[in-house]
Every structure is written in C-alpha cells, then in structure tokens.
Design an enzyme around this catalytic site. Structure first.
Site, mmCIF file in Angstrom:
data_model
loop_
_atom_site.group_PDB
_atom_site.id
_atom_site.type_symbol
_atom_site.label_atom_id
_atom_site.label_comp_id
_atom_site.label_asym_id
_atom_site.label_seq_id
_atom_site.Cartn_x
_atom_site.Cartn_y
_atom_site.Cartn_z
ATOM 1 N N HIS A 52 -4.045 6.178 13.142
ATOM 2 C CA HIS A 52 -3.333 6.192 11.708
ATOM 3 C C HIS A 52 -3.797 5.455 10.408
ATOM 4 O O HIS A 52 -3.422 5.706 9.472
ATOM 5 C CB HIS A 52 -1.738 5.649 11.811
ATOM 6 N N ASP B 198 -5.937 2.594 2.619
ATOM 7 C CA ASP B 198 -4.907 3.091 3.104
ATOM 8 C C ASP B 198 -5.307 4.327 4.042
ATOM 9 O O ASP B 198 -5.773 5.346 3.454
ATOM 10 C CB ASP B 198 -3.524 3.476 2.448
HETATM 11 P P1 ADP Z 1 2.368 1.625 6.631
HETATM 12 O O1 ADP Z 1 2.512 2.494 7.724
HETATM 13 O O2 ADP Z 1 1.010 0.807 6.400
HETATM 14 O O3 ADP Z 1 3.605 0.628 6.360
HETATM 15 P P2 ADP Z 1 3.258 3.895 4.853
HETATM 16 O O4 ADP Z 1 3.381 3.805 3.452
HETATM 17 O O5 ADP Z 1 2.321 4.884 5.689
HETATM 18 O O6 ADP Z 1 2.295 2.585 5.323
HETATM 19 O O7 ADP Z 1 4.535 3.862 5.783
HETATM 20 C C1 ADP Z 1 5.466 2.754 5.194
HETATM 21 C C2 ADP Z 1 6.708 3.300 5.945
HETATM 22 O O8 ADP Z 1 7.777 2.372 5.862
HETATM 23 C C3 ADP Z 1 7.500 4.508 4.889
HETATM 24 O O9 ADP Z 1 8.258 5.402 5.787
HETATM 25 C C4 ADP Z 1 8.378 3.536 4.296
HETATM 26 O O10 ADP Z 1 9.715 4.226 3.703
HETATM 27 C C5 ADP Z 1 8.816 2.606 5.065
HETATM 28 N N1 ADP Z 1 9.224 1.438 4.222
HETATM 29 C C6 ADP Z 1 8.008 0.669 3.497
HETATM 30 N N2 ADP Z 1 8.818 -0.474 2.763
HETATM 31 C C7 ADP Z 1 10.195 -0.392 3.128
HETATM 32 C C8 ADP Z 1 11.271 -1.139 2.830
HETATM 33 N N3 ADP Z 1 11.137 -2.207 2.009
HETATM 34 N N4 ADP Z 1 12.474 -0.838 3.421
HETATM 35 C C9 ADP Z 1 12.582 0.197 4.209
HETATM 36 N N5 ADP Z 1 11.510 0.787 4.472
HETATM 37 C C10 ADP Z 1 10.451 0.644 4.073
HETATM 38 C C1 G6P Z 2 0.938 0.574 10.274
HETATM 39 C C2 G6P Z 2 0.076 0.815 11.542
HETATM 40 C C3 G6P Z 2 1.084 1.087 12.415
HETATM 41 C C4 G6P Z 2 2.078 -0.278 12.857
HETATM 42 C C5 G6P Z 2 2.869 -0.345 11.382
HETATM 43 C C6 G6P Z 2 3.928 -1.630 11.201
HETATM 44 O O1 G6P Z 2 1.734 1.754 10.069
HETATM 45 O O2 G6P Z 2 -0.631 1.839 11.314
HETATM 46 O O3 G6P Z 2 0.425 0.971 13.854
HETATM 47 O O4 G6P Z 2 2.998 -0.090 13.674
HETATM 48 O O5 G6P Z 2 1.908 -0.633 10.364
HETATM 49 O O6 G6P Z 2 3.186 -2.721 11.706
HETATM 50 P P1 G6P Z 2 3.577 -3.676 12.815
HETATM 51 O O7 G6P Z 2 2.389 -4.592 13.189
HETATM 52 O O8 G6P Z 2 4.686 -4.234 12.351
HETATM 53 O O9 G6P Z 2 3.819 -2.854 13.997
#
Ligand code: ADP
Ligand code: G6P
Length: 464
Positions: free
Chosen positions: A163, A371
């Site tokens: 991912h 990212d």
């Molecule tokens: P990462 O996987 O690195 O966190 P992404 O942007 O791909 O980054 O995915 C983040 C996910 O987490 C999204 O589905 C988003 O809606 C959710 N998210 C991010 N911040 C919040 C928050 N403050 N509250 C609820 N959901 C959140």
């Molecule tokens: C990114 C990573 C995931 C991970 C998520 C939340 O989306 O690609 O593998 O699960 O962040 O991070 P955490 O360490 O809380 O699982």
C-alpha cells in the site's frame, strides 16, 4: 475455526480494533488508515477470513464473525509490539520506503522480531486457508509472509499488495536485510504496487541482488513464477457519494457550517497524524497566507483533522508537539475574538462526519511529502458529485498519477504551494467545475471493486 476459507486477507491490522476502557469494558472500533478503508468493502463482497492483529498487545482473542466474514486475530506481545510494529515496521521500513523523509533506524533485534511475527502470520494464514485458496497478503509489515506461506502451503494462490511506496533502488539498498525482503516478496505469485515506477524499482532490485531470472515483469523463482505490476488502489466511490448525499450527512454538514460561523471559504485537511503527510509545510503555507492578508481570517477557515497514529514512536510524538505549537501560534497571532482561523482536532471521526466535512470543504488540501496513494483525495472527489469543490494535491502522492486535473503542488515549495492554494480558492467556478468533472470521471470508474477484480483476476490467471 472449523471451516477453512477460500479467500483469505492477511494484514497487520484487522478492520476493527479492540479497545479496553479504564473500567475494563471492551469495545471494537474501526481501525485507522487507508488499508482498512479500501479492503473492508472487498472483504464484505468476497467473504472468507481476515487474519490480522486486533490492536491490543498481550491479549489473545478468539476468532469471530464480522460483517459476514471471519476475523482471525493474531496476538502480539508487548515486546513484539515495540520491536516488530513500532520498531521495524514503523521506524525502519515506513521512513525508508517514504523517501527517508524521516531517518530510518536499523536495529538487529527489531529484525529478529519482524521475522518471528511474520512467521506467526504465515502460520495463522496456512491454518485458516482451504486447499487451493487465494491468500492476499497486505503491506510492508508482512513482506516475508509470501515466501514463508509458500513453504508451508505450496497449493495456495498467493498475492501480495504494497500500500505504500516502494523506494528507489539506492534507498532500498541501505537495508541490511534487503535480500531477505526481496526473497520474501518473491514467494508470491503476484506482487502489486500502487504505481508502475514502484514495480520497476522492485524488478530492478531483483535483477541486481538475486540470481533469479527476470523477464519484463516475470521472475522465475525455483518452480514458480512471480509477477510484479501496478494496481492503483481506490475507494468505494458510490458508497462515499451516497453517504455524502444522505439526509443525515447533510444535516451534520449544516450544523458544522453553523458552528464555524458560516465562513465564505472552508479549506480542509484530513490525515493520520504522520510526518509523511506534509502537515508542517501545509500549515505554514496557510499561516503565511493569513499573515499576508491573502486569506482573510474573518472569511476563511482552515479545518484540519488528524487521527492519532503510532503515538509512542518518537518522530510521531515530535510531530504532534510541532503541530500543536504551529497551530497555536498562528491562531493567537491572526485570529479575531471569535472562531480561530485554524480549527484543529487531533481525533478520528465517524465516516458520516468525514463525509459532512468533505461536503462543506471548498478546497481540500492533500499535500503529502510522499504517499503510496492517498485515499482522502479520492474520498473528497467522491463527496462532490455536484462538481463544486477543488482538490489541491501533492505531486508526490500516488493519486497524482490518476488525478491529473487536480491543482497539483510540490509540498516542499511553500511559495509555490501558497500560489496554487490561492488559485484553487479564486479560480472562476467554470474552471473549478471543469477540473472536478474530470476527477469525478476518474474516481467514478476506477473504484475499489475494479481494483480487486483486476488484481484477483490476474492472480487467478497467473497462479494456475
Ligand atoms: P493512510 O492510509 O496513510 O492513513 P489514506 O489517505 O490513504 O492515508 O487513508 C486514510 C483513511 O483514513 C481515509 O479513509 C480517511 O477517511 C481516514 N481518516 C483520516 N483521517 C481521519 C480522521 N481524522 N477521522 C476519521 N477517518 C480519518
Ligand atoms: C497506512 C498503512 C497501513 C496501516 C495504516 C494505519 O495505511 O499502509 O498498513 O494499517 O496506515 O497505520 P497503523 O500503524 O495504525 O496500522
């Protein structure tokens, strides 16, 4: 678990986290991050089993059924939590794979724990998978599982999806355990990456550092072939759109606007609190726009929500303090007596509230330093079917390869970013609509279902 599954997802995180309150009551919350957002609808569709950690160390939890599929918890001790999860996964691999935007640490004990825990996940998957089943291993925490699992169960079709970004060759080569990681991944029949460049980085490394024969995207590994290709991940577009248009989300959006004092312009940031997300640069840029009077704090609000993440890891702690300080300083300098110019919450919110925030945001600021994909950018687009709204997007997010009509920025260039934010705010509605129409088309057709169909279709085809 008596019944074996024909489809198994293996990820460090389960879709739900076990949380134990101070009074001892147990609750299950949705887990943070994009991996869970993306895979949870796939799992609801496919059924089967999700093997993963339940988020609490030193606790054994029995398998149970959730949303029509089996949840198979894998335990971690507190020292494994420190060494495998906080250490090797999140203080070695995470920064290394994100262009070393923070310094990766290399510790041999952390590697030992990574190996032990990867073996445990492989054993759990081997136990739950039916004869000939498809097992889909996810992300950087489990890169050794494909090979370990193939040794245990050569009958399985094994897929792997990363991912996060796969680093340039020169950075990957820093890793003392580079060869083991490559061999670990090569245990799969198909290794998927977010972007084509990541797949070619991987294949170049295989060519350079292993003896296996590589031909285009095929690698001959003993008696099986491993393929490496890109499969850009997405979201349940229709689900987000419907949620954003639901009466409950609309009501929540109106209440939110009224709490904010009906500003003329809402800028929005939504992230896990992670140093890869470019929060320092973003907040500085917006702060300077307020300071220079290009944005008027009486009319414009910048709402930033950040989910707590990996809170005991040093870099994350430092980031949290920095952001608190930066926001506090800007708000105390440029705020009036009413609402502050930056409304910042360090918390996770329910999905409906997220949809309400996306709805009211005139401009979304998605400006990571690096990212893999960034699903927030896609969620924002899905929540603007009426074509209002504007997306400011970092060139360094995987999503920028697909969302080319966004207002693209280099997050390291603060002045450049400020100008692009102003353009996104001030462009005529027709220009904004034109861009949003193109983004809608992309996100509307490249959905999570299409992603899963592509990957699983190829896996079925290749792993015969
Ligand atoms: P990462 O996987 O690195 O966190 P992404 O942007 O791909 O980054 O995915 C983040 C996910 O987490 C999204 O589905 C988003 O809606 C959710 N998210 C991010 N911040 C919040 C928050 N403050 N509250 C609820 N959901 C959140
Ligand atoms: C990114 C990573 C995931 C991970 C998520 C939340 O989306 O690609 O593998 O699960 O962040 O991070 P955490 O360490 O809380 O699982």
């Amino acid at each position: 678990m008596s019944e074996r599954a024909h489809f198994v997802v293996v990820a460090n995180r389960l879709p739900v986290d076990r949380v134990v309150a101070d009074d001892g009551t147990v609750d299950w919350n949705t887990s943070p991050g994009g991996l869970v957002t993306a895979l949870e609808p796939v799992m609801r569709r496919e059924g089967g089993a999700w093997v993963g950690w339940h988020g609490a160390p030193d606790e054994e939890v029995q398998p149970f059924t959730h949303d029509g599929y089996a949840i198979v918890p894998v335990p971690l001790s507190s020292s494994e939590f420190e060494e495998y999860y906080e250490g090797f996964s999140n203080a070695t691999l995470w920064p290394l794979f994100h262009d070393t935007v923070a310094f990766p640490e290399f510790h041999r004990e952390w590697w030992d724990a990574y190996l032990i825990v990867n073996r445990r996940f492989a054993e759990a998957a081997a136990e739950v998978a039916a004869e000939g089943a498809t097992v889909w291993v996810q992300d950087y925490q489990l890169q050794l599982v494909p090979r370990l699992l193939r040794e245990l169960r050569p009958d399985l079709k094994i897929g792997f999806f990363l991912h996060i970004p796969f680093p340039p060759v020169e950075l990957f080569l820093q890793l003392p355990w580079r060869r083991q990681i490559l061999e670990g991944l090569l245990g799969a029949d198909l290794v998927g990456f977010q972007v084509a460049g990541a797949a070619s980085n991987f294949l170049r490394l295989v060519r350079l550092r292993t003896e296996h024969k590589v031909e285009r995207h095929h690698v001959q590994v003993g008696d099986h072939v491993c393929r490496a290709k890109s499969y850009p991940i997405s979201i349940d577009t229709e689900g987000f759109r419907e949620l954003a248009e639901s009466p409950a989300a609309i009501a929540e959006a109106e209440a939110l606007l009224s709490d904010l004092g009906h500003p003329k312009v809402v800028l929005l940031g939504v992230d896990r609190l992670d140093y890869t997300k470019g929060l320092r640069q973003r907040i500085r840029a917006v702060g300077e726009l307020f300071a220079e009077g290009r944005l008027d704090p009486a009319e414009v609000v910048f709402m930033q929500v950040a989910t707590p993440s990996r809170e005991r890891v040093e870099e994350y702690r430092r980031l949290r303090d920095d952001i608190d300080l930066l926001v506090g300083r800007i708000n105390s300098e440029f705020g009036g007596v009413g609402r502050p110019p930056i409304v910042y919450r360090h918390a996770g919110f329910p999905r409906q509230t997220m949809a309400a925030m996306y709805r009211i945001a005139d401009v979304a600021l998605v400006t990571p330093l690096r990212d893999g994909m960034n699903l927030v950018a896609k969620e924002y687009v899905a929540c603007h079917p009426g074509l209002d709204g504007a997306l400011v997007l970092s060139e360094f997010a995987g999503a920028a390869r697909e969302l080319k009509q966004a207002y693209l920025v280099n997050p390291y260039d603060i002045n450049g970013m400020k100008d692009v934010v102003m353009r996104a705010v001030e462009d005529p509605p027709e220009e904004r609509r034109k861009r949003m129409r193109a983004l809608q088309k992309q996100v509307g057709t490249h959905t999570i279902d299409a992603w899963a169909d592509n990957f699983l279709g190829d896996l079925k085809h290749y792993a015969r």
